[in-house]
Design a protein around this motif. Structure first.
Motif, PDB file in Angstrom:
ATOM      1  N   ALA A  59       0.819  -1.212   0.000  1.00 50.59           N
ATOM      2  CA  ALA A  59       0.000   0.000   0.000  1.00 50.59           C
ATOM      3  C   ALA A  59       0.853   1.262   0.000  1.00 50.59           C
ATOM      4  CB  ALA A  59      -0.927   0.006   1.210  1.00 50.59           C
ATOM      5  N   GLN A  60       2.108   1.133   0.349  1.00 50.63           N
ATOM      6  CA  GLN A  60       2.997   2.294   0.349  1.00 50.63           C
ATOM      7  C   GLN A  60       3.268   2.784  -1.073  1.00 50.63           C
ATOM      8  OE1 GLN A  60       6.093   2.710   3.316  1.00 50.63           O
ATOM      9  NE2 GLN A  60       7.602   2.797   1.673  1.00 50.63           N
ATOM     10  N   TYR A  61       3.286   1.856  -2.041  1.00 49.61           N
ATOM     11  CA  TYR A  61       3.646   2.212  -3.413  1.00 49.61           C
ATOM     12  C   TYR A  61       2.484   2.152  -4.406  1.00 49.61           C
ATOM     13  CZ  TYR A  61       8.254   1.722  -1.429  1.00 49.61           C
ATOM     14  OH  TYR A  61       9.352   1.867  -0.632  1.00 49.61           O
ATOM     15  N   LEU A  62       1.471   1.335  -4.137  1.00 49.71           N
ATOM     16  CA  LEU A  62       0.341   1.148  -5.053  1.00 49.71           C
ATOM     17  C   LEU A  62       0.823   0.869  -6.476  1.00 49.71           C
ATOM     18  CD1 LEU A  62      -2.095   3.980  -3.868  1.00 49.71           C
ATOM     19  CD2 LEU A  62      -2.087   1.579  -3.198  1.00 49.71           C
ATOM     20  N   GLU A  63       1.798  -0.047  -6.571  1.00 47.40           N
ATOM     21  CA  GLU A  63       2.337  -0.394  -7.891  1.00 47.40           C
ATOM     22  C   GLU A  63       1.235  -0.921  -8.799  1.00 47.40           C
ATOM     23  OE1 GLU A  63       5.614  -3.040  -7.261  1.00 47.40           O
ATOM     24  OE2 GLU A  63       6.826  -1.479  -6.326  1.00 47.40           O
ATOM     25  N   GLY A  64       1.268  -0.480 -10.033  1.00 49.83           N
ATOM     26  CA  GLY A  64       0.285  -0.905 -11.016  1.00 49.83           C
ATOM     27  C   GLY A  64      -0.952  -0.020 -11.061  1.00 49.83           C
ATOM     28  N   VAL A  65      -1.073   0.903 -10.125  1.00 51.09           N
ATOM     29  CA  VAL A  65      -2.208   1.829 -10.137  1.00 51.09           C
ATOM     30  C   VAL A  65      -1.773   3.074 -10.910  1.00 51.09           C
ATOM     31  CG1 VAL A  65      -3.817   3.184  -8.752  1.00 51.09           C
ATOM     32  CG2 VAL A  65      -3.015   0.961  -7.915  1.00 51.09           C
ATOM     33  N   PRO A  66      -2.479   3.393 -11.984  1.00 46.75           N
ATOM     34  CA  PRO A  66      -2.096   4.555 -12.793  1.00 46.75           C
ATOM     35  C   PRO A  66      -2.246   5.881 -12.039  1.00 46.75           C
ATOM     36  CG  PRO A  66      -3.698   3.179 -13.950  1.00 46.75           C
ATOM     37  CD  PRO A  66      -3.615   2.679 -12.545  1.00 46.75           C
ATOM     38  N   ASP A  67      -1.425   6.839 -12.410  1.00 43.82           N
ATOM     39  CA  ASP A  67      -1.522   8.190 -11.849  1.00 43.82           C
ATOM     40  C   ASP A  67      -2.900   8.777 -12.140  1.00 43.82           C
ATOM     41  OD1 ASP A  67       1.141   7.743 -11.327  1.00 43.82           O
ATOM     42  OD2 ASP A  67       1.897   9.349 -12.618  1.00 43.82           O
ATOM     43  N   ALA A  68      -3.366   9.616 -11.238  1.00 45.63           N
ATOM     44  CA  ALA A  68      -4.607  10.380 -11.411  1.00 45.63           C
ATOM     45  C   ALA A  68      -5.776   9.504 -11.873  1.00 45.63           C
ATOM     46  CB  ALA A  68      -4.383  11.533 -12.383  1.00 45.63           C
ATOM     47  N   SER A  69      -5.974   8.383 -11.208  1.00 46.94           N
ATOM     48  CA  SER A  69      -7.016   7.454 -11.641  1.00 46.94           C
ATOM     49  C   SER A  69      -8.249   7.420 -10.734  1.00 46.94           C
ATOM     50  CB  SER A  69      -6.439   6.045 -11.790  1.00 46.94           C
ATOM     51  OG  SER A  69      -5.790   5.626 -10.619  1.00 46.94           O
ATOM     52  N   ASN A  91       2.405   8.612  -2.858  1.00 45.28           N
ATOM     53  CA  ASN A  91       1.808   7.683  -3.818  1.00 45.28           C
ATOM     54  C   ASN A  91       0.288   7.713  -3.774  1.00 45.28           C
ATOM     55  OD1 ASN A  91       3.849   6.213  -5.434  1.00 45.28           O
ATOM     56  ND2 ASN A  91       4.712   5.903  -3.397  1.00 45.28           N
ATOM     57  N   TRP A  92      -0.272   7.918  -2.608  1.00 43.52           N
ATOM     58  CA  TRP A  92      -1.721   8.015  -2.520  1.00 43.52           C
ATOM     59  C   TRP A  92      -2.196   9.281  -3.243  1.00 43.52           C
ATOM     60  CZ3 TRP A  92      -2.849   6.452   3.279  1.00 43.52           C
ATOM     61  CH2 TRP A  92      -2.333   5.157   3.499  1.00 43.52           C
ATOM     62  N   LEU A  93      -1.426  10.366  -3.117  1.00 46.48           N
ATOM     63  CA  LEU A  93      -1.749  11.589  -3.866  1.00 46.48           C
ATOM     64  C   LEU A  93      -1.523  11.391  -5.364  1.00 46.48           C
ATOM     65  CD1 LEU A  93      -0.255  14.289  -1.492  1.00 46.48           C
ATOM     66  CD2 LEU A  93      -2.669  14.027  -2.112  1.00 46.48           C
ATOM     67  N   ARG A  94      -0.555  10.582  -5.715  1.00 46.70           N
ATOM     68  CA  ARG A  94      -0.245  10.310  -7.122  1.00 46.70           C
ATOM     69  C   ARG A  94      -1.435   9.700  -7.850  1.00 46.70           C
ATOM     70  NH1 ARG A  94       0.850   5.680  -9.512  1.00 46.70           N
ATOM     71  NH2 ARG A  94       1.216   4.533  -7.591  1.00 46.70           N
ATOM     72  N   PRO A  98      -6.634  15.366 -10.073  1.00 48.56           N
ATOM     73  CA  PRO A  98      -6.615  16.774  -9.639  1.00 48.56           C
ATOM     74  C   PRO A  98      -8.003  17.189  -9.161  1.00 48.56           C
ATOM     75  CG  PRO A  98      -5.488  16.520 -11.748  1.00 48.56           C
ATOM     76  CD  PRO A  98      -6.149  15.193 -11.439  1.00 48.56           C
ATOM     77  N   GLY A  99      -8.052  17.853  -8.027  1.00 46.10           N
ATOM     78  CA  GLY A  99      -9.325  18.273  -7.454  1.00 46.10           C
ATOM     79  C   GLY A  99     -10.006  17.197  -6.638  1.00 46.10           C
ATOM     80  N   GLY A 100      -9.396  16.004  -6.554  1.00 48.24           N
ATOM     81  CA  GLY A 100      -9.974  14.915  -5.781  1.00 48.24           C
ATOM     82  C   GLY A 100      -9.767  15.110  -4.288  1.00 48.24           C
ATOM     83  N   HIS A 101     -10.297  14.188  -3.519  1.00 48.72           N
ATOM     84  CA  HIS A 101     -10.221  14.286  -2.056  1.00 48.72           C
ATOM     85  C   HIS A 101      -9.596  13.030  -1.466  1.00 48.72           C
ATOM     86  CE1 HIS A 101     -12.618  17.932  -1.803  1.00 48.72           C
ATOM     87  NE2 HIS A 101     -13.330  17.421  -2.793  1.00 48.72           N
ATOM     88  N   MET A 102      -8.756  13.252  -0.454  1.00 49.94           N
ATOM     89  CA  MET A 102      -8.164  12.142   0.274  1.00 49.94           C
ATOM     90  C   MET A 102      -8.650  12.206   1.717  1.00 49.94           C
ATOM     91  SD  MET A 102      -4.239  10.748   0.883  1.00 49.94           S
ATOM     92  CE  MET A 102      -3.572  12.005  -0.073  1.00 49.94           C
ATOM     93  N   VAL A 103      -9.195  11.085   2.195  1.00 45.53           N
ATOM     94  CA  VAL A 103      -9.669  10.971   3.568  1.00 45.53           C
ATOM     95  C   VAL A 103      -8.816   9.895   4.226  1.00 45.53           C
ATOM     96  CG1 VAL A 103     -11.619  10.376   5.052  1.00 45.53           C
ATOM     97  CG2 VAL A 103     -12.017  11.625   2.909  1.00 45.53           C
TER      98      VAL A 103
END
Length: 141
Positions: A59-69, A91-94, A98-103
């Motif tokens: 979960a630290q890297y989220l490898e395989g998850v595309p940017d801004a997805s 990486n979670w911000l990655r 843009p304009g999304g929210h992180m909780v």
């Protein structure tokens, strides 16, 4: 355990979770057996939530998850277990659009009584000073 269930009632008292934060497609990092997708009917603008847990990778890297997805990133009681919390947050911000929210929810050592329930966790000693604890109902600066 069952961290989403513990916080769901509090989230229902703040309409922004249903109208702003949990809107569109999201990822629930460290969801375990209690993902927020179980409560989708309470958040009608939530379209789809991908659960990410140990079997999906680090979960630290989220490898395989595309940017801004994703429109939102949710994580409850996972960040404190990362080897490097700042790398995880980057990486979670990655993966956040843009304009999304992180909780992100992390335990309060005083409230969780760590003396009686020790778990492996990483102290977050190098988080920038602008990242401060917010109380419910107190607007961000």
């Amino acid at each position: 355990m069952r961290e989403a269930s513990k916080s769901i009632m509090r989230r229902l008292t703040d309409s922004r979770f249903a109208t702003r934060y949990f809107v569109g497609e999201g990822i629930d990092i460290g969801s375990g057996p209690d993902p927020i997708s179980f409560y989708a009917e309470l958040f009608p603008l939530m379209r789809e939530v991908r659960s990410w847990d140990l079997a999906d990778g680090d979960a630290q890297y989220l490898e395989g998850v595309p940017d801004a997805s994703f429109d939102f990133v949710h994580s409850s009681h996972c960040l404190e277990h990362m080897r490097d919390p700042l790398v995880a947050l980057r990486n979670w911000l990655r993966v956040l659009k843009p304009g999304g929210h992180m909780v992100v929810l992390v335990p309060d050592e005083i409230c969780t009584n760590r003396a009686f329930s020790p778990r492996r966790s990483t102290p977050i000693t190098n988080v920038p000073s602008r990242c401060t604890r917010r109380r419910p109902g107190v607007p961000a600066r």
